[in-house]
Design a protein around this motif. Sequence first.
Motif, PDB file in Angstrom:
ATOM      1  N   LEU A   1     -13.727 -49.362  30.139  1.00  0.00           N
ATOM      2  CA  LEU A   1     -14.424 -50.452  29.468  1.00  0.00           C
ATOM      3  C   LEU A   1     -15.144 -49.903  28.247  1.00  0.00           C
ATOM      4  CD1 LEU A   1     -15.135 -53.438  29.446  1.00  0.00           C
ATOM      5  CD2 LEU A   1     -17.060 -52.931  30.940  1.00  0.00           C
ATOM      6  N   ALA A   2     -14.726 -50.363  27.077  1.00  0.00           N
ATOM      7  CA  ALA A   2     -15.346 -49.956  25.819  1.00  0.00           C
ATOM      8  C   ALA A   2     -15.958 -51.187  25.171  1.00  0.00           C
ATOM      9  CB  ALA A   2     -14.318 -49.329  24.892  1.00  0.00           C
ATOM     10  N   SER A   3     -17.159 -51.024  24.632  1.00  0.00           N
ATOM     11  CA  SER A   3     -17.800 -52.155  23.959  1.00  0.00           C
ATOM     12  C   SER A   3     -18.518 -51.666  22.704  1.00  0.00           C
ATOM     13  CB  SER A   3     -18.779 -52.859  24.898  1.00  0.00           C
ATOM     14  OG  SER A   3     -19.782 -51.963  25.315  1.00  0.00           O
ATOM     15  N   HIS A   4     -18.558 -52.543  21.743  1.00  0.00           N
ATOM     16  CA  HIS A   4     -19.189 -52.300  20.447  1.00  0.00           C
ATOM     17  C   HIS A   4     -20.409 -53.198  20.370  1.00  0.00           C
ATOM     18  CE1 HIS A   4     -19.579 -52.517  16.013  1.00  0.00           C
ATOM     19  NE2 HIS A   4     -18.931 -51.353  16.005  1.00  0.00           N
ATOM     20  N   ASN A   5     -21.428 -52.769  19.676  1.00  0.00           N
ATOM     21  CA  ASN A   5     -22.641 -53.585  19.631  1.00  0.00           C
ATOM     22  C   ASN A   5     -22.444 -54.923  18.905  1.00  0.00           C
ATOM     23  OD1 ASN A   5     -22.672 -52.768  16.944  1.00  0.00           O
ATOM     24  ND2 ASN A   5     -24.408 -51.379  17.196  1.00  0.00           N
ATOM     25  N   SER A   6     -21.309 -55.119  18.242  1.00  0.00           N
ATOM     26  CA  SER A   6     -21.026 -56.401  17.578  1.00  0.00           C
ATOM     27  C   SER A   6     -20.324 -57.385  18.518  1.00  0.00           C
ATOM     28  CB  SER A   6     -20.134 -56.166  16.367  1.00  0.00           C
ATOM     29  OG  SER A   6     -18.855 -55.732  16.785  1.00  0.00           O
ATOM     30  N   GLY A   7     -19.957 -56.922  19.732  1.00  0.00           N
ATOM     31  CA  GLY A   7     -19.281 -57.788  20.681  1.00  0.00           C
ATOM     32  C   GLY A   7     -17.816 -57.455  20.878  1.00  0.00           C
ATOM     33  N   HIS A   8     -17.250 -56.547  20.084  1.00  0.00           N
ATOM     34  CA  HIS A   8     -15.867 -56.114  20.303  1.00  0.00           C
ATOM     35  C   HIS A   8     -15.794 -55.429  21.663  1.00  0.00           C
ATOM     36  CE1 HIS A   8     -15.450 -57.058  16.158  1.00  0.00           C
ATOM     37  NE2 HIS A   8     -15.674 -55.853  15.653  1.00  0.00           N
ATOM     38  N   PHE A   9     -14.651 -55.577  22.341  1.00  0.00           N
ATOM     39  CA  PHE A   9     -14.496 -54.912  23.635  1.00  0.00           C
ATOM     40  C   PHE A   9     -13.032 -54.611  23.918  1.00  0.00           C
ATOM     41  CE2 PHE A   9     -13.335 -59.148  24.863  1.00  0.00           C
ATOM     42  CZ  PHE A   9     -12.441 -58.974  25.922  1.00  0.00           C
ATOM     43  N   ALA A  10     -12.808 -53.680  24.832  1.00  0.00           N
ATOM     44  CA  ALA A  10     -11.480 -53.385  25.362  1.00  0.00           C
ATOM     45  C   ALA A  10     -11.647 -53.043  26.833  1.00  0.00           C
ATOM     46  CB  ALA A  10     -10.837 -52.226  24.614  1.00  0.00           C
ATOM     47  N   LYS A  11     -10.734 -53.538  27.656  1.00  0.00           N
ATOM     48  CA  LYS A  11     -10.776 -53.260  29.089  1.00  0.00           C
ATOM     49  C   LYS A  11      -9.350 -52.967  29.558  1.00  0.00           C
ATOM     50  CE  LYS A  11     -12.305 -55.136  33.531  1.00  0.00           C
ATOM     51  NZ  LYS A  11     -12.878 -56.296  34.233  1.00  0.00           N
ATOM     52  N   VAL A  12      -9.212 -51.853  30.283  1.00  0.00           N
ATOM     53  CA  VAL A  12      -7.935 -51.464  30.865  1.00  0.00           C
ATOM     54  C   VAL A  12      -8.214 -51.098  32.312  1.00  0.00           C
ATOM     55  CG1 VAL A  12      -6.000 -49.861  30.754  1.00  0.00           C
ATOM     56  CG2 VAL A  12      -7.135 -50.560  28.636  1.00  0.00           C
ATOM     57  N   VAL A  13      -7.462 -51.698  33.245  1.00  0.00           N
ATOM     58  CA  VAL A  13      -7.643 -51.398  34.666  1.00  0.00           C
ATOM     59  C   VAL A  13      -6.318 -50.895  35.229  1.00  0.00           C
ATOM     60  CG1 VAL A  13      -8.344 -52.280  36.926  1.00  0.00           C
ATOM     61  CG2 VAL A  13      -9.401 -53.210  34.855  1.00  0.00           C
ATOM     62  N   TRP A  14      -6.397 -49.732  35.894  1.00  0.00           N
ATOM     63  CA  TRP A  14      -5.242 -49.107  36.546  1.00  0.00           C
ATOM     64  C   TRP A  14      -5.438 -49.168  38.051  1.00  0.00           C
ATOM     65  CZ3 TRP A  14      -1.865 -47.558  32.834  1.00  0.00           C
ATOM     66  CH2 TRP A  14      -2.384 -47.247  31.569  1.00  0.00           C
ATOM     67  N   LYS A  15      -4.356 -49.341  38.796  1.00  0.00           N
ATOM     68  CA  LYS A  15      -4.427 -49.334  40.255  1.00  0.00           C
ATOM     69  C   LYS A  15      -3.498 -48.252  40.789  1.00  0.00           C
ATOM     70  CE  LYS A  15      -4.365 -52.274  44.299  1.00  0.00           C
ATOM     71  NZ  LYS A  15      -4.377 -53.621  44.795  1.00  0.00           N
ATOM     72  N   LYS A  16      -4.000 -47.489  41.753  1.00  0.00           N
ATOM     73  CA  LYS A  16      -3.206 -46.410  42.346  1.00  0.00           C
ATOM     74  C   LYS A  16      -1.906 -46.964  42.910  1.00  0.00           C
ATOM     75  CE  LYS A  16      -6.782 -43.087  43.513  1.00  0.00           C
ATOM     76  NZ  LYS A  16      -7.511 -42.383  44.573  1.00  0.00           N
ATOM     77  N   GLY A  17      -0.812 -46.290  42.602  1.00  0.00           N
ATOM     78  CA  GLY A  17       0.485 -46.676  43.118  1.00  0.00           C
ATOM     79  C   GLY A  17       1.102 -47.900  42.471  1.00  0.00           C
ATOM     80  N   VAL A  18       0.362 -48.540  41.537  1.00  0.00           N
ATOM     81  CA  VAL A  18       0.851 -49.764  40.895  1.00  0.00           C
ATOM     82  C   VAL A  18       0.983 -49.566  39.391  1.00  0.00           C
ATOM     83  CG1 VAL A  18       0.391 -52.217  40.468  1.00  0.00           C
ATOM     84  CG2 VAL A  18      -0.149 -51.215  42.693  1.00  0.00           C
ATOM     85  N   GLY A  19      -0.058 -49.032  38.757  1.00  0.00           N
ATOM     86  CA  GLY A  19      -0.087 -48.872  37.309  1.00  0.00           C
ATOM     87  C   GLY A  19      -1.088 -49.824  36.688  1.00  0.00           C
ATOM     88  N   LEU A  20      -0.765 -50.304  35.501  1.00  0.00           N
ATOM     89  CA  LEU A  20      -1.656 -51.200  34.760  1.00  0.00           C
ATOM     90  C   LEU A  20      -1.735 -52.555  35.451  1.00  0.00           C
ATOM     91  CD1 LEU A  20      -3.274 -51.455  32.058  1.00  0.00           C
ATOM     92  CD2 LEU A  20      -1.201 -52.426  31.081  1.00  0.00           C
ATOM     93  N   ILE A  21      -2.974 -53.032  35.709  1.00  0.00           N
ATOM     94  CA  ILE A  21      -3.128 -54.355  36.330  1.00  0.00           C
ATOM     95  C   ILE A  21      -3.964 -55.309  35.484  1.00  0.00           C
ATOM     96  CG2 ILE A  21      -2.742 -53.530  38.681  1.00  0.00           C
ATOM     97  CD1 ILE A  21      -5.834 -53.812  39.094  1.00  0.00           C
ATOM     98  N   GLU A  22      -4.660 -54.784  34.469  1.00  0.00           N
ATOM     99  CA  GLU A  22      -5.405 -55.655  33.557  1.00  0.00           C
ATOM    100  C   GLU A  22      -5.479 -55.012  32.182  1.00  0.00           C
ATOM    101  OE1 GLU A  22      -9.754 -57.767  32.855  1.00  0.00           O
ATOM    102  OE2 GLU A  22      -9.246 -57.089  34.868  1.00  0.00           O
TER     103      GLU A  22
END
Length: 189
Positions: free
Chosen positions: A150-171
Amino acid sequence: MMTMLIPVAGYAANPFLDATDDKPVSAKFRGTEWSDEIGRDEIPLTARMVTTRIAKMPWGAIFKIEFADQKSRAKKHRELRPDYFIVTDERIVLLNEEDNDAAVKKISAMEKPPEFEDGDVRGIIGEKLDHEEGPWTTTIEVKVNECTYLASHNSGHFAKVVWKKGVGLIEYSMGSGAMADGFRLKREK
């Protein structure tokens, strides 16, 4: 005669992003998107995520993740460029070069992984990694079977990446400040 064994570190596999071969694997993702052009409400967005291992080395692998077959009611088609990730036993690192295809060839020929900047790390095996760079604050945390970037900038920009074991990218989600533009996609079960 005496024999000495010297351990050689090898790529055992990262539980959050791995593949048994180089065949593309796809999954359906569903979510929403928003922008100033869309208006005040979020609208549905679907896509098919394709994950392909494009290089394998003794110390790791490189994967390409792209979103295809996007469907949305938005007048302007959202551009989701492919992401390339260098994966080692302990890290998932975004490859962020001007020419990623050339960088993949160069990195895959290396005898050991390149040095990584904390700002490029998108997944870890350990418990937590905090990083600040200018107005950006990043936290990567592992809880049970999920690793959340989870990365966020003080201007409101954001990025979110969620990984799950045995599955890979889920969000996979990103947005710019004040809901000016962004999307949120989650893997369908």
